[in-house]
Write a protein that holds these residues in place. Structure first.
Motif, PDB file in Angstrom:
ATOM      1  N   VAL A 100       1.044  -1.442  -8.236  1.00 25.59           N
ATOM      2  CA  VAL A 100       0.745  -1.417  -9.688  1.00 25.59           C
ATOM      3  C   VAL A 100       0.601  -0.286 -10.203  1.00 25.59           C
ATOM      4  N   GLN A 101      -0.464   0.456  -9.426  1.00 28.24           N
ATOM      5  CA  GLN A 101      -0.926   1.820  -9.723  1.00 28.24           C
ATOM      6  C   GLN A 101       0.158   2.924  -9.751  1.00 28.24           C
ATOM      7  N   LEU A 102       1.038   2.750  -8.904  1.00 33.62           N
ATOM      8  CA  LEU A 102       2.145   3.619  -8.673  1.00 33.62           C
ATOM      9  C   LEU A 102       2.955   3.443  -9.817  1.00 33.62           C
ATOM     10  N   GLN A 103       3.374   2.066 -10.442  1.00 37.27           N
ATOM     11  CA  GLN A 103       4.135   1.984 -11.248  1.00 37.27           C
ATOM     12  C   GLN A 103       3.599   2.240 -12.614  1.00 37.27           C
ATOM     13  N   GLU A 104       2.339   2.241 -12.830  1.00 41.48           N
ATOM     14  CA  GLU A 104       1.746   2.760 -13.870  1.00 41.48           C
ATOM     15  C   GLU A 104       1.609   4.313 -14.187  1.00 41.48           C
ATOM     16  N   TRP A 105       1.602   5.074 -13.231  1.00 40.38           N
ATOM     17  CA  TRP A 105       1.786   6.440 -13.071  1.00 40.38           C
ATOM     18  C   TRP A 105       3.073   6.812 -13.660  1.00 40.38           C
ATOM     19  N   ILE A 106       4.048   6.275 -12.767  1.00 39.66           N
ATOM     20  CA  ILE A 106       5.465   6.394 -13.289  1.00 39.66           C
ATOM     21  C   ILE A 106       5.812   6.127 -14.865  1.00 39.66           C
ATOM     22  N   ALA A 107       5.401   5.183 -15.158  1.00 36.74           N
ATOM     23  CA  ALA A 107       5.442   4.829 -16.606  1.00 36.74           C
ATOM     24  C   ALA A 107       4.831   5.830 -17.543  1.00 36.74           C
ATOM     25  N   ILE A 156       5.710  -4.559  -6.489  1.00 39.91           N
ATOM     26  CA  ILE A 156       5.379  -5.694  -6.110  1.00 39.91           C
ATOM     27  C   ILE A 156       4.177  -5.963  -6.811  1.00 39.91           C
ATOM     28  N   GLU A 157       3.981  -6.943  -7.971  1.00 36.65           N
ATOM     29  CA  GLU A 157       2.953  -7.281  -8.623  1.00 36.65           C
ATOM     30  C   GLU A 157       1.614  -7.402  -7.920  1.00 36.65           C
ATOM     31  N   ALA A 182       0.766  -1.176  -0.060  1.00 36.66           N
ATOM     32  CA  ALA A 182      -0.053  -0.033  -0.065  1.00 36.66           C
ATOM     33  C   ALA A 182       0.916   1.229  -0.070  1.00 36.66           C
ATOM     34  N   PRO A 183       1.807   1.291  -1.098  1.00 36.45           N
ATOM     35  CA  PRO A 183       2.627   2.751  -0.954  1.00 36.45           C
ATOM     36  C   PRO A 183       1.879   3.803  -1.264  1.00 36.45           C
ATOM     37  N   LEU A 184       0.752   3.944  -1.995  1.00 39.67           N
ATOM     38  CA  LEU A 184       0.072   5.233  -1.996  1.00 39.67           C
ATOM     39  C   LEU A 184      -0.434   5.739  -0.792  1.00 39.67           C
TER      40      LEU A 184
END
Length: 379
Positions: free
Chosen positions: A340-347, A333-334, A293-295
């Motif tokens: 997943v949401q955070l990595q999508e925003w970054i990408a 972490i998949e 839960a990084p967000l």
């Protein structure tokens, strides 16, 4: 005396439920986990083991369970008859238990006072639960219910390690615990709860815990994962991880002691106690679980961004907090939806925009630029 506790998970059984039973309450657990509820109703007891070299244990007896998914009416009836209602379900689950609580409180006898206490890792957990309950009451019902139902906020602290037992009810917890309850919004007689501290103003205790225990845990997780470690035990054996942790807690200590005028020596004793708990080999946790839960953990009022921004406003550069925020941006972490949401925003938008979305730290600000610099070094 009867207590209803929402959440038959680790904290529910190993912490809150155990204290309620030791304080003289018959405890009814309400959950949607059929396996746990069925076993509670079969055994009427479970074992709690202390996670240290002693392996001392004790049995919590006189307990039962209700599956609120299958029997919502029965769960509401239990709330209607309870002398105390508590919950440890996770902040995101509070809206889902609110309808049952609302129905139960509405069904109570007129003038029958009760307190509903959310025992969550969040600021204002009971306030939030009250707002969710109110959504399921008419204006007249809300006035009647809240006239006799208190929602005092609380702060809880007890580490539960990763564990597996043949009996799914058996739970291992650390010896140390802290449960602080604010008296400001209580109704009726203050409950007598073993080992619990009642205070007029909870804010200093909530922020001290959040910005020491939770911030420290996040620091170990995010920085430990960068070095390939899997557990808190492994990460705490690395002097670099320990140095960053001590730097992070030095920064949060500066903020806390100034804001609440805390005694610096006493607060340092508290910090040292927390670090010693992280070093306990019997309560080592998985870093991916601690970092999940990084967000939420990066959000504006939470453990990392909140103290960092406040220190920055005082023109104090929170180097170790900023490095940890950068490490949190790299959390990938998949199995974790927020990761997943955070990595999508970054990408899609780049790390600075993702950081702003997650934390409110404005892209292009000096703090954002420092954090992104650390992030780029990581990548």
């Amino acid at each position: 005396m009867k207590a209803v506790h929402f959440g038959a998970g680790n904290i529910g059984r190993g912490f809150i439920g155990a204290i309620l039973q030791q304080s003289g309450y018959e405890v009814t657990f309400i959950d949607v986990n059929a396996e746990l509820i069925d076993r509670l109703n079969k055994d009427k007891a479970y074992e709690v083991v202390l996670a240290d070299e002693t392996k001392e244990s004790f049995t919590v007896t006189g307990v039962s369970g209700i599956n609120s998914k299958e029997h919502p009416e029965q769960a509401a009836a239990a709330v209607a008859e309870a002398d105390l209602v508590t919950a440890s379900v996770g902040p995101h689950v509070l809206p889902f238990i609110a309808p049952v609580i609302a129905k139960g409180l509405s069904a109570r006898e007129a003038g029958s006072e009760v307190n509903v206490i959310a025992c969550e890792n969040m600021i204002g957990g009971s306030d939030q639960l009250k707002k969710e309950v109110e959504k399921h009451l008419s204006e007249d019902e809300a006035a009647r219910v809240f006239a006799s139902s208190g929602f005092p906020n609380s702060a809880v602290d007890r580490i539960v390690p990763i564990q597996h037992h043949d009996n799914p009810l058996t739970i291992e917890v650390e010896r140390y615990f802290e449960w602080v309850i604010e008296t400001a919004h209580m109704k009726g007689t203050q409950p007598d709860l073993k080992g619990t501290l009642f205070v007029e103003d909870l804010v200093p205790f909530i922020e001290r815990k959040l910005l020491t225990v939770n911030t420290g845990h996040a620091s170990i997780a995010y920085n430990g994962l960068l070095k390939g470690y899997e557990t808190v035990k492994e990460a705490m054996a690395d002097q670099e991880i320990l140095d960053v942790l001590e730097g992070v807690l030095s920064e949060t200590s500066t903020f806390l002691t100034q804001k609440f005028e805390l005694d610096k020596e006493q607060h340092q004793m508290y910090v040292r106690k927390i670090i010693s708990r992280y070093k306990n080999p019997y309560i080592s946790d998985g870093l991916d679980r601690v970092g999940r839960a990084p967000l939420r953990k990066l959000s504006a009022g939470d453990r990392l961004t909140y103290p960092a921004v406040e220190l920055d406003r005082q023109q104090l550069v929170p180097v170790h907090l900023e490095k940890t925020i950068a490490a949190a941006l790299a959390f990938n972490i998949e199995e974790d939806p927020e990761s997943v949401q955070l990595q999508e925003w970054i990408a899609e938008e780049g790390p600075a925009a993702a950081l702003e979305k997650a934390s409110g730290i404005e892209s292009g600000s000096s703090m954002s630029e420092r954090i992104i610099h650390y992030y780029q070094q990581i990548k």
